[in-house]
Scaffold this active site. Structure first.
Site, mmCIF file in Angstrom:
data_model
loop_
_atom_site.group_PDB
_atom_site.id
_atom_site.type_symbol
_atom_site.label_atom_id
_atom_site.label_comp_id
_atom_site.label_asym_id
_atom_site.label_seq_id
_atom_site.Cartn_x
_atom_site.Cartn_y
_atom_site.Cartn_z
ATOM 1 N N VAL A 157 0.892 -1.108 0.056
ATOM 2 C CA VAL A 157 -0.011 0.080 0.012
ATOM 3 C C VAL A 157 0.991 1.232 -0.030
ATOM 4 O O VAL A 157 1.965 1.338 0.789
ATOM 5 C CB VAL A 157 -0.972 0.100 1.222
ATOM 6 C CG1 VAL A 157 -1.805 1.364 1.323
ATOM 7 C CG2 VAL A 157 -1.855 -1.317 1.302
ATOM 8 N N CYS A 158 0.461 2.084 -0.908
ATOM 9 C CA CYS A 158 1.326 3.337 -0.799
ATOM 10 C C CYS A 158 2.707 3.425 -1.134
ATOM 11 O O CYS A 158 3.075 2.489 -1.787
ATOM 12 C CB CYS A 158 0.950 3.956 0.577
ATOM 13 S SG CYS A 158 1.131 5.930 0.821
ATOM 14 N N THR A 159 3.700 4.138 -0.263
ATOM 15 C CA THR A 159 5.027 3.841 -0.371
ATOM 16 C C THR A 159 5.590 2.667 -0.058
ATOM 17 O O THR A 159 6.981 2.449 -0.300
ATOM 18 C CB THR A 159 6.006 5.059 0.285
ATOM 19 O OG1 THR A 159 5.440 5.178 1.567
ATOM 20 C CG2 THR A 159 5.388 6.372 -0.656
#
Lengths: 225, 225
Positions: free
Chosen positions: B104-106
């Site tokens: 998820v995300c970075t």
């Protein structure tokens, strides 16, 4: 409350809390300029959420500073928390000094038990809205419902919409838009059915039979209904 | 993987993790029949999230069982975690035995540092997509991007869409729809601008200047770019 004044946001934490009810508004509000977040429970021992993870309260009830914004999340633990006089008293005391008194999901019933929803328009998780009159509240449509200084929101993920709405109110649209963009809240749910109004009836009925018929009966009993 | 076989889902936890990156998929996946969730870190000491709350890992790296689904959340702590050989090695070892490797995300950059994104289509938080080639990945459009057994998702809240998509894949649409309904994921964001594609340019540029120009420079430096 100005752009630069610190704003103290206090979340009630309790065993069986829905971790996302708490985390979604905490994530958005933590990025509001001046926000100071706290999570309070009876003791500072880690509390176990409904996802099985443990979160450490930042304060116990006695040491918790007065909230500007009080937020009470929900979860299957609410039915037990309704019988916890210390938790209910904490909600009532904090609410008396708070500018905003808020809830996510079934947290509304803890506001209600503390006497805060009498005659108020309010919402909660869709499966529980019919129980709101047991705490004197009038069920109102909408994912975020405001009545005076009381803001209640619907089930679980509605805490995102609630928090961004409140941030816009407190700090202006530009601040809230920036936070929405920072958390990339550009939702693309895989199904249209996130609410019974547009979920297939069989999905709603199956979920009620498996989960909510029993859960709402427990909640009603805990509310003396 | 059948409807009744337990599915072990392991989240990497690290200081400065974005609490919602972890909680959103954890909340949805915890309701999947047969799910067994774990959160692993170097030690079982509580780790502090980017919202200032502390979460207790269920396992340290050495004791953590093999994941069926490995999920690596993101956060401003990722730039430091990229230099943590023990964490990166944990991701590589777990990924080798997992059926699904996800972020998820970075968190995508931790998959990348572990050598898992070379030649793969992937996504991450919108502010960081231009850095994906630094780990050999090809930036792909979409809030949830699948390439083989690797599923990456966009910023923060996209973890909800990712988790429900994966649940539908593993347990069928009816199960995923029921979970979406249970968490009332019927989003009504107050603004249209949750992605730079439709946010006002001034909001995006302001956010870059205040946060992401510096944050992406730190990430690029940590990636050796």
């Amino acid at each position: 409350m100005t752009d630069t004044a610190p704003t103290r946001i206090v979340f009630l934490l309790f065993p069986g809390i829905t971790q996302l009810d708490f985390t979604a508004p905490a994530q958005a509000l933590s990025r509001m300029p001046g926000a100071r977040l706290a999570g309070a429970a009876a003791t500072r021992e880690a509390i176990v959420t409904d996802s099985g993870f443990a979160i450490v309260p930042t304060h116990d009830f006695a040491a918790c500073p007065q909230a500007d914004i009080l937020c009470v999340p929900g979860g299957h633990g609410v039915a037990d928390a309704l019988g916890d006089a210390e938790a209910v008293d904490f909600v009532a005391r904090q609410a008396a000094g708070a500018q905003w008194v808020t809830s996510v999901c079934t947290g509304a019933f803890l506001l209600g038990r503390a006497g805060l929803l009498a005659g108020r328009r309010a919402t909660t998780h869709w499966a529980y809205t019919h129980l709101l009159p047991l705490v004197g509240a009038e069920p109102a449509p909408g994912r975020v419902v405001e009545d005076g200084n009381i803001v209640t929101s619907g089930g679980v993920t509605s805490g995102l919409d609630f928090a961004l709405t409140l941030i816009a109110r407190l700090r202006g649209d530009a601040v809230a838009q920036a936070i929405q963009l920072a958390i990339e809240y550009d939702p693309a749910p895989p199904f249209a059915g996130g609410h019974p109004d547009h979920a297939p009836a069989a999905v709603t009925e199956g979920l009620k039979a498996r989960v909510y018929d029993a859960a709402t009966a427990r909640m009603a009993a805990a509310l003396g209904g």
